[in-house]
Design an enzyme around this catalytic site. Structure first.
Site, PDB file in Angstrom:
ATOM      1  CD  GLU A  43       8.538  48.533 -55.624  1.00 42.26           C
ATOM      2  OE1 GLU A  43       8.293  49.738 -55.378  1.00 42.26           O
ATOM      3  OE2 GLU A  43       7.868  47.590 -55.167  1.00 42.26           O
ATOM      4  CD  GLU A  68       2.513  48.215 -62.548  1.00 43.12           C
ATOM      5  OE1 GLU A  68       3.042  47.655 -61.574  1.00 43.12           O
ATOM      6  OE2 GLU A  68       1.879  47.584 -63.430  1.00 43.12           O
ATOM      7  CG  ASP A  95       7.293  44.116 -70.286  1.00 50.57           C
ATOM      8  OD1 ASP A  95       8.134  43.669 -69.489  1.00 50.57           O
ATOM      9  OD2 ASP A  95       6.428  43.417 -70.825  1.00 50.57           O
ATOM     10  CG  ASP A 117       2.521  39.553 -61.811  1.00 49.13           C
ATOM     11  OD1 ASP A 117       1.920  39.845 -60.752  1.00 49.13           O
ATOM     12  OD2 ASP A 117       2.514  40.279 -62.814  1.00 49.13           O
ATOM     13  CE  LYS A 121      -1.665  27.585 -67.077  1.00 46.84           C
ATOM     14  NZ  LYS A 121      -2.596  28.437 -67.782  1.00 46.84           N
ATOM     15  CG  ASP A 153       2.456  35.591 -50.658  1.00 52.06           C
ATOM     16  OD1 ASP A 153       2.787  36.000 -51.791  1.00 52.06           O
ATOM     17  OD2 ASP A 153       1.353  35.045 -50.435  1.00 52.06           O
ATOM     18  CB  THR A 191       4.625  45.931 -50.919  1.00 53.16           C
ATOM     19  OG1 THR A 191       4.055  44.620 -50.821  1.00 53.16           O
ATOM     20  CG2 THR A 191       6.145  45.827 -50.927  1.00 53.16           C
ATOM     21  CD  GLU A 192       0.385  49.475 -52.377  1.00 53.13           C
ATOM     22  OE1 GLU A 192       1.473  48.931 -52.693  1.00 53.13           O
ATOM     23  OE2 GLU A 192       0.139  50.676 -52.608  1.00 53.13           O
ATOM     24  CE1 TYR A 193      -0.898  43.191 -55.285  1.00 50.61           C
ATOM     25  CE2 TYR A 193      -0.655  40.813 -55.290  1.00 50.61           C
ATOM     26  CZ  TYR A 193      -1.171  41.958 -55.848  1.00 50.61           C
ATOM     27  OH  TYR A 193      -1.974  41.869 -56.951  1.00 50.61           O
TER      28      TYR A 193
HETATM   29  N1  SAM Z   1       4.984  45.350 -55.744  1.00 56.86           N
HETATM   30  C1  SAM Z   1       3.585  45.575 -55.445  1.00 56.86           C
HETATM   31  C2  SAM Z   1       3.254  45.042 -54.085  1.00 56.86           C
HETATM   32  O1  SAM Z   1       4.064  44.283 -53.524  1.00 56.86           O
HETATM   33  O2  SAM Z   1       2.193  45.400 -53.535  1.00 56.86           O
HETATM   34  C3  SAM Z   1       2.679  44.976 -56.537  1.00 56.86           C
HETATM   35  C4  SAM Z   1       2.733  43.481 -56.695  1.00 56.86           C
HETATM   36  S1  SAM Z   1       1.783  42.916 -58.093  1.00 56.86           S
HETATM   37  C5  SAM Z   1       1.515  41.238 -57.756  1.00 56.86           C
HETATM   38  C6  SAM Z   1       2.987  42.846 -59.393  1.00 56.86           C
HETATM   39  C7  SAM Z   1       3.062  44.112 -60.214  1.00 56.86           C
HETATM   40  O3  SAM Z   1       4.141  44.005 -61.122  1.00 56.86           O
HETATM   41  C8  SAM Z   1       1.813  44.390 -61.049  1.00 56.86           C
HETATM   42  O4  SAM Z   1       1.375  45.704 -60.824  1.00 56.86           O
HETATM   43  C9  SAM Z   1       2.288  44.168 -62.488  1.00 56.86           C
HETATM   44  O5  SAM Z   1       1.578  44.967 -63.421  1.00 56.86           O
HETATM   45  C10 SAM Z   1       3.755  44.528 -62.386  1.00 56.86           C
HETATM   46  N2  SAM Z   1       4.589  43.866 -63.388  1.00 56.86           N
HETATM   47  C11 SAM Z   1       4.602  42.537 -63.675  1.00 56.86           C
HETATM   48  N3  SAM Z   1       5.490  42.261 -64.642  1.00 56.86           N
HETATM   49  C12 SAM Z   1       6.070  43.453 -64.968  1.00 56.86           C
HETATM   50  C13 SAM Z   1       7.065  43.820 -65.915  1.00 56.86           C
HETATM   51  N4  SAM Z   1       7.621  42.904 -66.724  1.00 56.86           N
HETATM   52  N5  SAM Z   1       7.430  45.111 -65.998  1.00 56.86           N
HETATM   53  C14 SAM Z   1       6.856  46.050 -65.193  1.00 56.86           C
HETATM   54  N6  SAM Z   1       5.889  45.751 -64.275  1.00 56.86           N
HETATM   55  C15 SAM Z   1       5.502  44.470 -64.167  1.00 56.86           C
END
Ligand code: SAM
Length: 211
Positions: A43, A68, A95, A117, A121, A153, A191-193
């Site tokens: 994930e 993460e 990353d 995310d 933009k 969403d 998920t949490e979101y």
């Molecule tokens: N998946 C979780 C949920 O649905 O509750 C968290 C959603 S949160 C909006 C997005 C997560 O992805 C953040 O914790 C962010 O730090 C991580 N993230 C964003 N870009 C990433 C990347 N390139 N590599 C690893 N993690 C990333």
């Protein structure tokens, strides 16, 4: 999601036996981290880890790796699994843009992208985890029958993702614009979101992409 100033988060993540350090040294050898040799699902952007933790508990016949970027977020997932024996779940604090440095060709069987995310933009569109540039990375690490499963969403991100799947030359299946009211709702792990946004009445969009 970025939780700033979580004191000691980096140290806790570095010291955790569940977080794989120097993941590039595991490339092609991830099975050695696990007790059983079985398919690997990852994930990307797992946040606080509710989804992948539950998934790993329900599916002991799959090996899971949660990715993460931020230690300040990952540390919450570590707290969640305290006192739980989950031999089929490890984490990476990296990353995902460097995914190909960590996994060999065909080493991953499934990739989950949950509430990624949206980078609204246009000039940031290549950062979206469903941009075709990311599908090129996924093509390098996923098995021939592998699947990328996405939930969000965010309708604009979803529409963008549908386009990018096609542009990347992948195919679509199990697409819905209202997951919780769909035939795919059964067995869905929130998920949490997802909990937060669906409780606000937002529909949840879902797709699967395969080559
Ligand atoms: N998946 C979780 C949920 O649905 O509750 C968290 C959603 S949160 C909006 C997005 C997560 O992805 C953040 O914790 C962010 O730090 C991580 N993230 C964003 N870009 C990433 C990347 N390139 N590599 C690893 N993690 C990333």
């Amino acid at each position: 999601m970025r939780l700033r100033n979580v004191t000691g988060a980096k140290e806790e993540v570095i010291e955790s036996k569940y977080v794989i350090r120097e993941p590039e040294t595991k490339k092609g050898d991830w099975q050695s981290c696990f007790t059983k040799n079985q398919p690997i699902h990852i994930e990307i952007g797992m946040g606080k880890g509710q989804f992948i933790t539950e998934l790993a508990l329900r599916n002991p016949d799959i090996n899971y790796i949660g990715i993460e970027k931020y230690a300040s977020v990952l540390v919450r997932a570590l707290k969640k699994r305290e006192n739980q024996d989950i031999p089929n779940l490890f984490y990476l604090c990296v990353d995902a843009k460097n995914l190909c440095e960590y996994f060999a060709e065909g080493e991953v069987d499934r990739i989950y992208l949950n509430f990624s995310d949206p980078w609204p933009k246009d000039r940031h569109s290549k950062r979206r985890l469903t941009a075709k540039e990311y599908f090129e990375r996924y093509s390098k690490v996923i098995s021939k029958t592998g699947i990328v499963a996405m939930k969000t969403d965010n309708e604009a991100l979803f529409d963008f993702s549908l386009q990018q799947v096609a542009e990347a030359g992948w195919k679509l299946q199990k697409v819905t614009r209202n997951l919780h009211q769909s035939e795919f709702a059964d067995g869905n792990i929130m998920t949490e979101y997802e909990e937060k946004f669906s409780s606000m009445g937002n529909p949840i969009y879902r797709l699967e992409a395969y080559r």
